[in-house]
Write an enzyme that holds these catalytic residues in place. Structure first.
Site, PDB file in Angstrom:
ATOM      1  N   HIS A 185      -7.719   2.370   6.628  1.00 43.68           N
ATOM      2  CA  HIS A 185      -7.030   2.191   5.352  1.00 43.68           C
ATOM      3  C   HIS A 185      -6.675   3.562   4.763  1.00 43.68           C
ATOM      4  O   HIS A 185      -5.607   3.732   4.164  1.00 43.68           O
ATOM      5  CB  HIS A 185      -7.898   1.375   4.392  1.00 43.68           C
ATOM      6  CG  HIS A 185      -7.188   0.982   3.132  1.00 43.68           C
ATOM      7  ND1 HIS A 185      -5.972   0.321   3.136  1.00 43.68           N
ATOM      8  CD2 HIS A 185      -7.499   1.180   1.820  1.00 43.68           C
ATOM      9  CE1 HIS A 185      -5.576   0.130   1.884  1.00 43.68           C
ATOM     10  NE2 HIS A 185      -6.480   0.642   1.072  1.00 43.68           N
ATOM     11  N   TYR A 212      -7.096 -11.999   2.616  1.00 49.76           N
ATOM     12  CA  TYR A 212      -8.424 -11.548   3.049  1.00 49.76           C
ATOM     13  C   TYR A 212      -9.348 -11.171   1.888  1.00 49.76           C
ATOM     14  O   TYR A 212     -10.542 -10.995   2.074  1.00 49.76           O
ATOM     15  CB  TYR A 212      -8.313 -10.376   4.043  1.00 49.76           C
ATOM     16  CG  TYR A 212      -7.665  -9.121   3.508  1.00 49.76           C
ATOM     17  CD1 TYR A 212      -8.292  -8.291   2.586  1.00 49.76           C
ATOM     18  CD2 TYR A 212      -6.403  -8.746   3.950  1.00 49.76           C
ATOM     19  CE1 TYR A 212      -7.688  -7.151   2.106  1.00 49.76           C
ATOM     20  CE2 TYR A 212      -5.786  -7.610   3.476  1.00 49.76           C
ATOM     21  CZ  TYR A 212      -6.441  -6.815   2.549  1.00 49.76           C
ATOM     22  OH  TYR A 212      -5.834  -5.677   2.080  1.00 49.76           O
ATOM     23  N   GLU A 213      -8.795 -11.052   0.677  1.00 44.30           N
ATOM     24  CA  GLU A 213      -9.657 -10.701  -0.454  1.00 44.30           C
ATOM     25  C   GLU A 213     -10.453 -11.901  -0.956  1.00 44.30           C
ATOM     26  O   GLU A 213     -11.531 -11.745  -1.510  1.00 44.30           O
ATOM     27  CB  GLU A 213      -8.811 -10.142  -1.602  1.00 44.30           C
ATOM     28  CG  GLU A 213      -8.191  -8.788  -1.274  1.00 44.30           C
ATOM     29  CD  GLU A 213      -7.159  -8.398  -2.305  1.00 44.30           C
ATOM     30  OE1 GLU A 213      -7.569  -8.094  -3.436  1.00 44.30           O
ATOM     31  OE2 GLU A 213      -5.956  -8.420  -1.996  1.00 44.30           O
ATOM     32  N   ALA A 220       2.882  -2.080   4.176  1.00 46.54           N
ATOM     33  CA  ALA A 220       2.570  -1.087   5.195  1.00 46.54           C
ATOM     34  C   ALA A 220       2.259  -1.857   6.474  1.00 46.54           C
ATOM     35  O   ALA A 220       1.637  -2.915   6.428  1.00 46.54           O
ATOM     36  CB  ALA A 220       1.371  -0.253   4.766  1.00 46.54           C
ATOM     37  N   SER A 252       0.831  -1.206   0.000  1.00 51.04           N
ATOM     38  CA  SER A 252       0.000   0.000   0.000  1.00 51.04           C
ATOM     39  C   SER A 252       0.863   1.253   0.000  1.00 51.04           C
ATOM     40  O   SER A 252       1.778   1.391   0.811  1.00 51.04           O
ATOM     41  CB  SER A 252      -0.871   0.043   1.265  1.00 51.04           C
ATOM     42  OG  SER A 252      -1.761  -1.025   1.274  1.00 51.04           O
ATOM     43  N   HIS A 288      -3.180   0.083  -4.570  1.00 50.29           N
ATOM     44  CA  HIS A 288      -2.299  -0.823  -5.296  1.00 50.29           C
ATOM     45  C   HIS A 288      -2.472  -0.556  -6.799  1.00 50.29           C
ATOM     46  O   HIS A 288      -3.483  -0.039  -7.243  1.00 50.29           O
ATOM     47  CB  HIS A 288      -2.630  -2.287  -4.974  1.00 50.29           C
ATOM     48  CG  HIS A 288      -2.259  -2.682  -3.586  1.00 50.29           C
ATOM     49  ND1 HIS A 288      -1.332  -3.651  -3.295  1.00 50.29           N
ATOM     50  CD2 HIS A 288      -2.684  -2.228  -2.390  1.00 50.29           C
ATOM     51  CE1 HIS A 288      -1.212  -3.776  -1.996  1.00 50.29           C
ATOM     52  NE2 HIS A 288      -2.027  -2.923  -1.419  1.00 50.29           N
ATOM     53  N   HIS A 301      -4.177 -10.234  -1.334  1.00 48.82           N
ATOM     54  CA  HIS A 301      -4.093 -10.633   0.070  1.00 48.82           C
ATOM     55  C   HIS A 301      -5.027 -11.815   0.328  1.00 48.82           C
ATOM     56  O   HIS A 301      -6.070 -11.939  -0.324  1.00 48.82           O
ATOM     57  CB  HIS A 301      -4.540  -9.481   0.981  1.00 48.82           C
ATOM     58  CG  HIS A 301      -3.798  -8.205   0.762  1.00 48.82           C
ATOM     59  ND1 HIS A 301      -4.100  -7.354  -0.274  1.00 48.82           N
ATOM     60  CD2 HIS A 301      -2.779  -7.640   1.438  1.00 48.82           C
ATOM     61  CE1 HIS A 301      -3.288  -6.307  -0.228  1.00 48.82           C
ATOM     62  NE2 HIS A 301      -2.471  -6.458   0.794  1.00 48.82           N
ATOM     63  N   MET A 338      -0.986  -7.367   7.295  1.00 43.13           N
ATOM     64  CA  MET A 338      -1.918  -8.349   6.715  1.00 43.13           C
ATOM     65  C   MET A 338      -1.363  -9.014   5.457  1.00 43.13           C
ATOM     66  O   MET A 338      -2.128  -9.547   4.652  1.00 43.13           O
ATOM     67  CB  MET A 338      -3.237  -7.654   6.362  1.00 43.13           C
ATOM     68  CG  MET A 338      -3.880  -6.897   7.515  1.00 43.13           C
ATOM     69  SD  MET A 338      -5.374  -6.061   6.966  1.00 43.13           S
ATOM     70  CE  MET A 338      -5.694  -4.993   8.389  1.00 43.13           C
ATOM     71  N   SER A 339      -0.055  -8.989   5.271  1.00 45.14           N
ATOM     72  CA  SER A 339       0.493  -9.515   4.011  1.00 45.14           C
ATOM     73  C   SER A 339       1.865 -10.152   4.244  1.00 45.14           C
ATOM     74  O   SER A 339       2.211 -10.517   5.359  1.00 45.14           O
ATOM     75  CB  SER A 339       0.610  -8.379   2.987  1.00 45.14           C
ATOM     76  OG  SER A 339       1.617  -7.471   3.378  1.00 45.14           O
ATOM     77  N   ASN A 394       1.394   3.555  11.142  1.00 50.73           N
ATOM     78  CA  ASN A 394       0.651   3.878  12.376  1.00 50.73           C
ATOM     79  C   ASN A 394       1.240   3.090  13.533  1.00 50.73           C
ATOM     80  O   ASN A 394       1.888   2.066  13.312  1.00 50.73           O
ATOM     81  CB  ASN A 394      -0.843   3.510  12.228  1.00 50.73           C
ATOM     82  CG  ASN A 394      -1.049   2.059  11.850  1.00 50.73           C
ATOM     83  OD1 ASN A 394      -0.939   1.699  10.673  1.00 50.73           O
ATOM     84  ND2 ASN A 394      -1.320   1.224  12.823  1.00 50.73           N
TER      85      ASN A 394
END
Ligand code: HPA
Length: 268
Positions: free
Chosen positions: A242, A83-84, A111, A29, A59, A81, A206-207, A230
């Site tokens: 996001h 989660y997609e 990120a 990201s 992306h 990812h 998450m990746s 963050n």
């Protein structure tokens, strides 16, 4: 290697030329612009049957093959990812194609949220190791014994040394740390962050972890760098969203790009 990967590599070579690719770069990201800086040819994922759609905003779903700092690279402008789709092996085909393009190394960027006060928003972290806290694995269902992939030194020590040298040479402060993978797409709770911090993680995202497992499975050397967007949940009053990730990623991305370029120059 799947027939599909061989066919796709042939299709890509017909467009971008036969010269062997050395390194694959996966952009996270807020890092997609690096793909535009490669002197080469962009192939939209949509033209590559079986490639994931990489539908996350921020992306840039193109595979760009060409030169960056004198090194022939394949840049994956977007990643898919878990989660997609619910598929842990969603990056397997792109990495198989990378291998078929003759690369021996994958460098992932992402990120991430930080669990360390000395790694604030805008800083970068070179992954020294990971904790797979998702319970998932992209090799579940792989029928061969190759699935039993050793994960010691998964983040290649020699590449990390070169990345560190590049950071020093370009005056970029780069931390070293352990990345924990939660599946997402919801962000973590403060209790989940306290848990992984206690277990030795320094950053969370998450990746990357499934890609590093797949890279090692395919015999690719792996390395990864996080841009901290963050402080992780419960560690500051900063918002976590996001939108915030995309807004903050460019601060670390500028540092990450300096290190990557310095690294590529050093091996060119
Ligand atoms: N958690 C998970 N993924 C992330 C975060 C986070 O805090 N920040 C950016 N990606």
């Amino acid at each position: 290697m799947s027939k599909n990967a061989k066919d796709l590599a042939a299709q890509i070579k017909a467009i971008a030329g036969d010269a062997p690719v050395r390194i694959g770069l996966i952009l996270g990201s807020g890092l997609g612009h690096i793909a535009n800086e490669v002197d080469g040819v962009a192939v939209p994922y949509g033209d590559l049957p079986g490639f994931p759609h990489a539908g996350v905003s921020g992306h840039n779903p193109n595979l760009v093959i060409g030169n960056l700092e004198g090194v022939r690279v394949a840049v994956f402008g977007g990643r898919a990812h878990y989660y997609e789709s619910g598929r842990g092996d969603v990056m397997r085909l792109p990495l198989e194609v990378l291998k078929e393009l003759d690369a021996d190394t994958m460098i992932a960027t992402n990120a991430a949220g930080s669990m360390r006060a000395d790694m604030p928003t805008g800083s970068i972290m070179c992954l020294s190791d990971h904790i797979n806290f998702s319970g998932l694995n992209p090799l579940i269902g792989e029928p061969t014994d190759a699935r039993f992939v050793p994960m010691k030194d998964a983040y290649d020590p020699a590449i990390r040394k070169d990345l560190r040298a590049a950071a020093n040479a370009t005056n970029v402060d780069m931390a070293d740390g352990v990345y924990a993978w939660y599946s997402g797409p919801s962000f973590e709770t403060p209790a989940e962050i306290r848990a992984i911090k206690m277990l030795g993680a320094d950053a969370v995202g998450m990746s990357t972890v499934p890609e590093v497992i797949l890279a090692r499975f395919l015999g690719l050397k792996a390395a990864a760098i996080s841009t901290i967007t963050n402080m992780a949940a419960g560690l500051s009053d900063e918002s976590i969203s996001h939108e915030h990730t995309k807004a903050m990623a460019p601060i670390g991305a500028a540092k990450l790009e300096k290190v990557l370029r310095g690294y590529l120059r050093s091996i060119s």
